[in-house]
Design an enzyme around this catalytic site. Structure first.
Site, PDB file in Angstrom:
ATOM      1  N   LYS A 219       0.871  -1.179   0.000  1.00 48.36           N
ATOM      2  CA  LYS A 219       0.000   0.000   0.000  1.00 48.36           C
ATOM      3  C   LYS A 219       0.908   1.230   0.000  1.00 48.36           C
ATOM      4  CE  LYS A 219      -3.851   2.047   2.539  1.00 48.36           C
ATOM      5  NZ  LYS A 219      -3.813   2.632   3.884  1.00 48.36           N
ATOM      6  N   HIS A 238      -4.193   2.169  14.830  1.00 48.08           N
ATOM      7  CA  HIS A 238      -4.637   0.807  14.509  1.00 48.08           C
ATOM      8  C   HIS A 238      -3.480  -0.163  14.721  1.00 48.08           C
ATOM      9  CE1 HIS A 238      -2.446   2.063  10.934  1.00 48.08           C
ATOM     10  NE2 HIS A 238      -2.311   0.788  10.613  1.00 48.08           N
ATOM     11  N   HIS A 294      -0.250   1.832  16.104  1.00 43.19           N
ATOM     12  CA  HIS A 294       0.485   2.928  15.461  1.00 43.19           C
ATOM     13  C   HIS A 294      -0.477   3.825  14.696  1.00 43.19           C
ATOM     14  CE1 HIS A 294       0.371  -0.474  12.613  1.00 43.19           C
ATOM     15  NE2 HIS A 294       0.420   0.422  11.642  1.00 43.19           N
TER      16      HIS A 294
HETATM   17  O1  AKG Z   1       2.550   5.758   6.826  1.00 43.47           O
HETATM   18  C1  AKG Z   1       2.996   5.067   7.735  1.00 43.47           C
HETATM   19  O2  AKG Z   1       4.123   5.234   8.188  1.00 43.47           O
HETATM   20  C2  AKG Z   1       2.139   3.984   8.348  1.00 43.47           C
HETATM   21  C3  AKG Z   1       1.096   3.439   7.436  1.00 43.47           C
HETATM   22  C4  AKG Z   1       0.297   2.349   8.074  1.00 43.47           C
HETATM   23  O3  AKG Z   1       0.282   2.176   9.250  1.00 43.47           O
HETATM   24  C5  AKG Z   1      -0.505   1.437   7.241  1.00 43.47           C
HETATM   25  O4  AKG Z   1      -0.592   1.657   6.014  1.00 43.47           O
HETATM   26  O5  AKG Z   1      -1.051   0.457   7.802  1.00 43.47           O
HETATM   27 FE   FE2 Z   2      -0.469   0.145   9.773  1.00 44.02          FE
END
Ligand code: AKG
Ligand code: FE2
Length: 365
Positions: A219, A238, A294
């Site tokens: 992602k 989350h 986080h």
């Molecule tokens: O952008 C970030 O550092 C974290 C992204 C994240 O936690 C996620 O895509 O699940």
């Molecule tokens: Fe994440």
């Protein structure tokens, strides 16, 4: 019902608005400490008080020096147990490849929104891969300050490059190669994590589907600049449902992990990758490895881009449950058996029904 059309955060951000729409304003309870994390992170680690995410040098995992190798396994084990997250260095991924991955992802997001819309996903019809933004389908109706591109990058037999960006031209080649090389890092880490639990080294990998079925889903999170970063979140707090998640980013701070009752902003360390323990590994390890809470912050000055790769077991064919070897001494299981898909459904249900009584089989999570 009229189908919801996602609005792109990039368009909002470029419209020059000085106040963000109400759907992006987080509730008071989430906003207490949003404002100055970016500023603090910018000043550098010396100025940040308190503990920092562990940095684990993986070089010794390949070492012929058995004592050094074991010490490294212990560092991995400890970081996954105490923090559920770590920076890894000397992971074996070539810096040039990581740099090229950053370049092609950024070049894709630099395209005009209309161009990117050609890859739009359609969550309602189950087409989850592609370009997207969060739809307000959760209980609070809250949105996140980000757009993203989501697709499977490994195993090769399962990827569908027809839905990957065709521009820039190098995107497919670079991203497929990244998937292959990251799989090697996954194997190495899962071996160390297995050993850290006293298990045979291939155990966690095979429990998660092994070379054929363990999926790497990427992602790319694109966080435009935000005029009111103290009111919004790029990603709300989350834990990941994956077994492990790898994060790399464009060296703009924003990731925070919850540790010892506080949000800690991850430093930007060149050439390091960040690895999170996710729910699936927490379950298999009966909670000995922690799925880390986080979130992602946004800021007024710089676009942040992160590449998150989720290592996931297949949705239905594997039952995730604490491994028998870890219960042999009479330790009770802390999690009920669930497939990955059932785990996702359970988590969604809990999120949308925070008041609902927990059924007896789910008493522990
Ligand atoms: O952008 C970030 O550092 C974290 C992204 C994240 O936690 C996620 O895509 O699940
Ligand atoms: Fe994440």
């Amino acid at each position: 019902m009229v189908a919801k059309v996602a609005s792109r955060v990039e368009i909002l951000a470029k419209s020059g608005l000085s106040e963000i729409p109400a759907e992006y304003i987080r509730p008071e309870s989430e906003r207490l400490d949003l404002g100055d994390a970016f500023e603090t992170a910018k000043k550098g680690a010396e100025d940040q008080l308190g503990p920092q995410l562990p940095v684990v040098d993986l070089q010794a995992l390949q070492s012929g020096d058995e004592a050094a190798r074991r010490a490294c396994v212990e560092e991995v084990r400890r970081a996954a147990s105490e923090w559920g997250v770590m920076h890894i260095t000397n992971h074996g991924m070539k810096p040039e490849l990581v740099e090229r991955l950053r370049k092609v992802g950024k070049e894709f997001f630099d395209l005009p929104v209309e161009e990117k819309e050609r890859y739009a996903n359609d969550q309602a019809s189950g087409k989850i891969q592609g370009y997207g933004s969060k739809l307000a389908n959760n209980a609070s109706g809250q949105l996140e300050w980000q757009d993203y591109f989501f697709h499977l990058i490994f195993p090769e037999e399962k990827i569908d490059v027809s839905i990957w960006p065709k521009q820039p031209e190098e995107y497919i080649e670079v991203t497929a190669e990244f998937g292959k090389q990251l799989r090697v890092v996954v194997t190495k880490l899962l071996e160390a994590l297995s050993e850290g639990l006293g298990l045979e080294k291939g155990k966690l990998d095979s429990e998660l589907g092994g070379s054929k079925d363990l999926l790497l889903q990427m992602k790319i999170n694109y966080y435009p600049v935000c005029p009111q970063p103290d009111l919004a979140l790029g990603v709300e707090a989350h834990t990941d449902i994956s077994a492990l998640s790898f994060i790399l980013h464009n060296m703009v701070p924003g990731l925070q992990v919850f540790y010892d009752g506080k949000w800690v902003t991850a430093e930007c360390i060149p050439d390091a990758l960040i690895v999170h323990v996710g729910d699936s590994l927490e379950i298999l390890s009966n909670g000995r490895y922690k799925s880390v809470l986080h979130r992602g912050l946004v800021n007024k000055e710089k676009i942040r881009i992160s590449w998150a790769v989720f290592c996931e077991p297949p949705k239905e064919t594997i039952l995730l449950r604490p491994l028998e070897e870890l219960l042999a001494d009479g330790t009770p299981p802390n999690f009920p058996p669930r497939t990955f898909d059932q785990h996702i459904q359970h988590k969604l249900f809990k999120k949308n029904n925070p008041e609902a009584a927990t059924p007896p089989t789910t008493a522990t999570d």
